[in-house]
Each structure stands twice: as C-alpha cells, then as structure tokens.
Design a protein around this motif. Structure first.
Motif, mmCIF file in Angstrom:
data_model
loop_
_atom_site.group_PDB
_atom_site.id
_atom_site.type_symbol
_atom_site.label_atom_id
_atom_site.label_comp_id
_atom_site.label_asym_id
_atom_site.label_seq_id
_atom_site.Cartn_x
_atom_site.Cartn_y
_atom_site.Cartn_z
ATOM 1 N N ALA A 20 9.371 -1.570 1.208
ATOM 2 C CA ALA A 20 8.601 -1.263 2.348
ATOM 3 C C ALA A 20 6.897 -1.187 2.123
ATOM 4 O O ALA A 20 6.281 -1.602 2.792
ATOM 5 C CB ALA A 20 9.064 1.334 2.542
ATOM 6 N N LEU A 21 6.802 -0.656 1.006
ATOM 7 C CA LEU A 21 5.857 -1.359 0.541
ATOM 8 C C LEU A 21 4.872 -2.486 0.701
ATOM 9 O O LEU A 21 4.055 -2.503 1.737
ATOM 10 C CB LEU A 21 4.893 -1.019 -1.335
ATOM 11 C CG LEU A 21 3.560 -1.362 -1.560
ATOM 12 C CD1 LEU A 21 2.775 -0.985 -0.682
ATOM 13 C CD2 LEU A 21 3.902 -1.598 -3.174
ATOM 14 N N ALA A 24 4.948 -3.166 4.961
ATOM 15 C CA ALA A 24 3.515 -2.212 5.852
ATOM 16 C C ALA A 24 2.110 -2.855 5.433
ATOM 17 O O ALA A 24 1.796 -3.292 5.827
ATOM 18 C CB ALA A 24 3.580 -1.096 4.986
ATOM 19 N N LEU A 25 2.180 -3.926 3.783
ATOM 20 C CA LEU A 25 1.086 -3.804 3.661
ATOM 21 C C LEU A 25 1.033 -5.975 4.258
ATOM 22 O O LEU A 25 -0.317 -6.285 4.514
ATOM 23 C CB LEU A 25 0.885 -4.557 2.163
ATOM 24 C CG LEU A 25 0.402 -3.034 0.601
ATOM 25 C CD1 LEU A 25 0.149 -3.839 -0.266
ATOM 26 C CD2 LEU A 25 -0.992 -2.945 1.501
ATOM 27 N N LYS A 28 -1.006 -5.928 7.682
ATOM 28 C CA LYS A 28 -2.725 -5.080 6.822
ATOM 29 C C LYS A 28 -2.837 -6.466 8.050
ATOM 30 O O LYS A 28 -2.953 -7.608 7.319
ATOM 31 C CB LYS A 28 -2.632 -4.559 5.685
ATOM 32 C CG LYS A 28 -3.893 -4.241 6.176
ATOM 33 C CD LYS A 28 -4.289 -3.622 4.491
ATOM 34 C CE LYS A 28 -5.883 -3.400 4.324
ATOM 35 N NZ LYS A 28 -6.005 -2.598 2.180
ATOM 36 N N ALA A 91 0.877 -9.369 0.374
ATOM 37 C CA ALA A 91 1.535 -7.701 0.289
ATOM 38 C C ALA A 91 2.765 -8.181 -0.960
ATOM 39 O O ALA A 91 3.266 -7.400 -1.611
ATOM 40 C CB ALA A 91 2.582 -7.710 1.768
ATOM 41 N N GLY A 95 3.436 -6.386 -4.033
ATOM 42 C CA GLY A 95 4.774 -6.357 -4.701
ATOM 43 C C GLY A 95 4.448 -6.184 -6.038
ATOM 44 O O GLY A 95 5.189 -5.841 -6.788
ATOM 45 N N GLU A 124 -4.790 0.921 -2.047
ATOM 46 C CA GLU A 124 -4.719 0.989 -0.792
ATOM 47 C C GLU A 124 -6.139 -0.324 -0.069
ATOM 48 O O GLU A 124 -6.274 -1.490 0.651
ATOM 49 C CB GLU A 124 -4.554 1.991 0.407
ATOM 50 C CG GLU A 124 -3.771 1.510 1.990
ATOM 51 C CD GLU A 124 -5.434 1.489 2.248
ATOM 52 O OE1 GLU A 124 -5.234 0.344 3.393
ATOM 53 O OE2 GLU A 124 -6.673 1.773 2.048
ATOM 54 N N ALA A 342 4.164 3.498 1.563
ATOM 55 C CA ALA A 342 4.484 2.863 2.879
ATOM 56 C C ALA A 342 3.949 3.545 4.199
ATOM 57 O O ALA A 342 3.056 2.889 4.501
ATOM 58 C CB ALA A 342 5.887 2.027 3.274
ATOM 59 N N MET A 345 0.810 3.871 3.451
ATOM 60 C CA MET A 345 -0.733 2.859 3.876
ATOM 61 C C MET A 345 -1.056 1.902 5.541
ATOM 62 O O MET A 345 -1.823 2.021 6.094
ATOM 63 C CB MET A 345 -0.147 1.168 3.058
ATOM 64 C CG MET A 345 0.376 1.434 1.966
ATOM 65 S SD MET A 345 -1.502 1.039 1.323
ATOM 66 C CE MET A 345 0.100 -0.126 -0.706
ATOM 67 N N LEU A 346 0.380 2.375 6.013
ATOM 68 C CA LEU A 346 0.368 1.817 8.042
ATOM 69 C C LEU A 346 -1.602 3.228 8.247
ATOM 70 O O LEU A 346 -2.368 2.415 8.734
ATOM 71 C CB LEU A 346 1.402 2.724 8.511
ATOM 72 C CG LEU A 346 2.819 1.376 7.428
ATOM 73 C CD1 LEU A 346 3.843 1.805 8.426
ATOM 74 C CD2 LEU A 346 2.137 0.049 8.062
#
Length: 542
Positions: A20-21, A24-25, A28, A91, A95, A124, A342, A345-346
C-alpha cells in the motif's frame, strides 16, 4: 528477552502495508523543482552517449564539474515510458528503504514494524522522485552491511567499495557512506587497542580489513567527474544556503507543525535513548558516532533531517524492543500500524494524488505560451524554473540558469541571478552582458517588480504561477504589440476593480488585458476577476 518470530497474520498485514505504501507513493505527483533538469541532462547524455564537458542546457555554457549522471539517465529512461513509470520507480525506492530498515531492526520484534512505520511516515515530505531519495536507501544499505559484518559476515562489507563508486554517480551525498565506514574503522581500531567499555574486545577482529575497506571506499567515491572535489560538495553549497529553503535550520514550528511526524519521531528517538536498552549495558562506540552524526544532520538543515531519521531508525527499534512484549496480539497490532502509513501519505499530499508534474508548481502555461509564440533570443529565467524550461524547451531554447548552482554555474553567477530577480541594476547589467530578449518570471511577492515598471519591457503572458516579458525594441517586438496594455503581474486586483467601478481611464485596455488573461489561464480565479472587471469597465453586458 527472546524475540518471537512474527505470526503469519502479522506477516500478511506487514506485506499489505508495504504494498500500500508503494502504491500510494506511486501517485505522488512530480513536484521537486530540480527534477526537470535532472531529466533534461539525462536526455542529453543519453543522446550524445557521454557526460559533456561543457553544459548544453544553458547558453551561459559553463563546464560541468559534477552530475548525478547515473541517476539522471535512469530517471530519463523511466520518463520515456511515461510519468507514472518514473513515479513508480521512486515509490519502489521508498519501499526498498522500508524493507531494509525493517530487515536491520527485525531482531527487536514487533516494535520494529511500528518504528519503521513511524519512520516512513515522518519521511513523507522528503520521499520525492529525486536523487536524494536514493541516498536514503543507500545510507540504510551501508548501515546494514556494517551490521552484517558485526555479526560475522565479510562479503557485504567488501561490496561497499563498488557501491560507493556507484553512489558517487547517483547523488552528491556519497560522502555519508564514507563517514559511516570511517567511524566503523575507528571503532574497530580502538576496540583492538582498548578492548573495554564502548570499545569491547569482541569488536577487535578485522580492524585491518575494515580500515582497508574504508580507504578503498573513499577512493572509489572519487570515481566521478568531480574527483576529490566531490567531498567538498557540502562546503560549496554553503554560500547558497541563505537563499534555499531546504537548507534552513529546523525550527520547532517546522518539526511539529509543518512536518509533525518528524518531531514525533525525534521525541521517540530521545525516549528510546533515555529509557530503552540493548543487549549490552553500554552502546558501542560506532553506535555513538552514528548517533552524533544524526544529531548534526538533524540540527543543521531541513534537507538533512531524513538522513538523520534513516541513520537512527534501527537503533531506536533495537532499544525499544525489550520494552515491548512479543505476543501474538502485539505482533498483529504493530503490523497493523504499517497499514496506516499509506492513507497518511495520501492525506499528506499537498497537491492530491495524480500522475505527472504538479501543475501549480512549474511554469507549464509559460512553456505553452513559448511554444506557441516562439519568442527568440536569450531568455532570462527565475532560477528554480530553469530546470523545467530546459526539460520542455531544450534544445530550441537554452536557459540562463537552473538549480545546478555549485557544480555548473558557480557562486558569482548564481548570486547575480538571484539578485537580478529583484534588483533592476543587476538585471540590466546581466541583460547587457547576455543580451536578454525575453524573461520568464515567477508570480508572487516583489519578484521581477522592476520589469513591471520598465518601459523597455512588455508583459505578454500571465498565469497564477508565471509571467513572460519581452523587449519592446528587439526581435520579439510583434509579441509586445499583442501583449498587455495596462496590467502587469504586480498589479493589485483592487486597481482593476477601481477602474471597473469608477470608469476611470483605461477601461478599453483593461477589457483587452482581462480577456487575454482569461485565455491564457482559464482556470484562474484572478484571471476570471480581471476579465469580469474589463467587462464591467466597458459596460459589456454580454
């Protein structure tokens, strides 16, 4: 206290949290102002097959003393596949950083997941697609190789020699790896001599090997265009620090308001040092050296805070590990914390998730105008815009300057460029030297206010982020005749309102300018206001 392995359910939650991290990234938006010149240089190097001796992105034509050439080429290769490929690549680096940090801290038990989750959330604001993010990962890898050697394996330590050569061509902070290895070599040497306290006899072996690796790594780090000057990079930045936000010193407001989790992480780190414990009663000398380096980084500049966080994350986890019971419930609870990173982050994305360059961060509309109107001659540009202008307009247009201050343009030209944004005399002197025919300025504050009142210049483009001026008497004179007649980028909205309400002289010019502003930036509230004021001033009921 024996640490129990993670339960299967905890593994699943942690894996989902990491996925998920990364996902999400990957959404970005590209927002680093230096990224475009990295891409432009990577494109140019890919075309010619080598790093040119003299810069081609700018018409000032200075020698390139150093470049993150491997990173630039890799980033450009991903960008050719599309912006999302580049975002996904960034991303995946983040990770990998999370994975390496957890691998190094895993012996602490479930708390390792909690500390790494907090660490990634605190990072972040710095997890951007740029070379520095790769440096975060490499710092974690070097620290991990040293820890593996402390456990008895030699090959990871030997692998650091070629890694440093690669690092020095990926980013200018490869000296951090050399500092870490130097600290480790000194620790081993003192352990061999003192054999007690923070330099125990158990750390006395391989002192010669570690010293040799440290020296070889330092030599390998010079395998780049800068050579030995690579190590003086931080000193070369010093003259520019006052004008660069990310080189400012951290303040409580920044740590606990702007990027609050960085302040929270600092408090957790302090608590781990005060109340935590490890297997040995005293920390090792090497650990104290890394802690001291992290403190220096954390207190020196905003852009060094993430390096400090990466340096101490495994140490914080290890010291907190004995305080947290390794039960099934705790395993699942700490693993669940990774799922929260995640969404955080969003929510923290200042421009919302998306793909491509952040539209409110770069002079996209000024570039669109330049492509359509095709102004000719040398361009003056706001320094942070230079990278994006080079990425979008090179080789048809070359920029005056961009963000490669210390390695390409030098102190003198960089300072003159900064002063020319606000000082008319400096701008005029540079204009005589470089024959400026048009200029791309930022909008906001008193930026380029001298151009707004200069009779020799006319504004021809305006949007909420940027503005374009051309000389009235040069080859761009036809563009000037079709430019703004009354408004400038510094004109306060109340001036337009006053003309609209009172019918003061200038109504026709305001109508022309308002309609032009609306066409050039249709989504801008200011442009809509100026257009409306022009219609009111001329009593245009339609």
């Amino acid at each position: 206290m024996d640490r129990q392995p993670l339960e299967r359910s905890a593994w699943i939650l942690a894996a989902l949290g990491l996925a998920a991290l990364v996902l999400a990234l990957s959404f970005k938006r590209l927002g680093d102002l230096d990224l475009p010149w990295h891409l432009a240089l990577g494109r140019w190097v890919s075309r010619v097959g080598h790093l040119p001796r003299v810069d081609d992105l700018s018409y000032t034509a200075r020698p390139i003393a150093y470049a993150d050439v491997l990173w630039d080429r890799a980033a450009y290769a991903l960008m050719r596949l599309g912006p999302y490929a580049l975002q996904l690549g960034g991303a995946l680096v983040a990770g990998a950083l999370a994975g390496v940090l957890w691998f190094r801290a895993r012996a602490a038990g479930p708390v390792a997941l909690l500390v790494v989750a907090l660490s990634m959330a605190a990072l972040e604001g710095w997890l951007l697609v740029r070379p520095a993010t790769t440096t975060f990962l490499l710092i974690a890898i070097v620290g991990g190789a040293i820890e593996v050697h402390r456990a008895g394996a030699r090959w990871p330590l030997l692998a650091l020699v070629p890694l440093q050569a690669v690092w020095s061509n990926l980013h200018g902070a490869g000296f951090v790896g050399v500092l870490m290895l130097a600290a480790y070599a000194v620790h081993r040497a003192l352990a061999r001599v003192l054999r007690r306290g923070i330099f125990p006899a158990t750390d006395a072996h391989d002192a010669g090997l570690v010293a040799a690796v440290a020296v070889a790594s330092a030599v390998a780090t010079t395998f780049n265009r800068a050579g030995l000057r690579y190590f003086t990079g931080p000193l070369q930045v010093a003259p520019f620090m006052a004008g660069i936000t990310e080189w400012a010193r951290p303040t409580p407001t920044f740590l606990f308001v702007t990027v609050p989790l960085s302040g929270v992480f600092a408090l957790v780190a302090i608590a781990s040092l005060a109340f935590g414990r490890e297997e040995s009663r005293l920390p090792r000398g090497y650990d104290l050296a890394i802690l001291a380096l992290a403190i220096v980084f954390f207190s020196t500049a905003l852009r060094l805070i993430p390096m400090a966080i990466v340096l101490v994350t495994p140490m914080v986890a290890r010291r907190l590990g004995p305080l947290v019971p390794s039960t099934r419930v705790m395993n699942v609870a700490c693993s669940f914390a990774t799922l929260l990173v995640a969404p955080f982050m969003l929510l923290a994305f200042h421009r919302g998730p998306g793909v491509g360059f952040a539209p409110d961060h770069f002079p996209e509309r000024a570039v669109a105008y330049a492509r359509a109107a095709r102004p000719v001659g040398h361009m003056w540009n706001f320094s942070p815009f230079g990278g994006y202008l080079a990425w979008e307009l090179h080789p048809e247009q070359r920029v005056f300057i961009d963000g490669r201050a210390q390695w390409v343009y030098g102190i003198e030209l960089t300072e003159l460029a900064w002063r020319s944004e606000r000082d008319a005399a400096t701008f005029d002197a540079l204009a005589r030297e470089w024959d400026f025919q048009w200029a791309v300025c930022r909008v906001g504050g008193d930026a380029c206010a001298h151009l707004a009142i200069a009779r020799a210049w006319t504004m021809v483009h305006l949007d909420d982020r940027s503005t374009v001026y051309v000389r009235n008497d040069g080859p761009n004179a036809p563009l000037a005749r079709d430019g703004y007649r009354l408004l400038r980028h510094t004109t306060p909205p109340e001036h337009a309102l006053r003309i609209a309400v009172t019918g003061a002289p200038g109504a026709d010019a305001l109508s022309h300018d308002g309609a032009l502003a609306r066409r050039q930036d249709p989504g801008s509230p200011r442009a809509a206001l100026l257009d409306a004021c022009g219609a009111i001033a001329t009593r245009d009921e339609a």
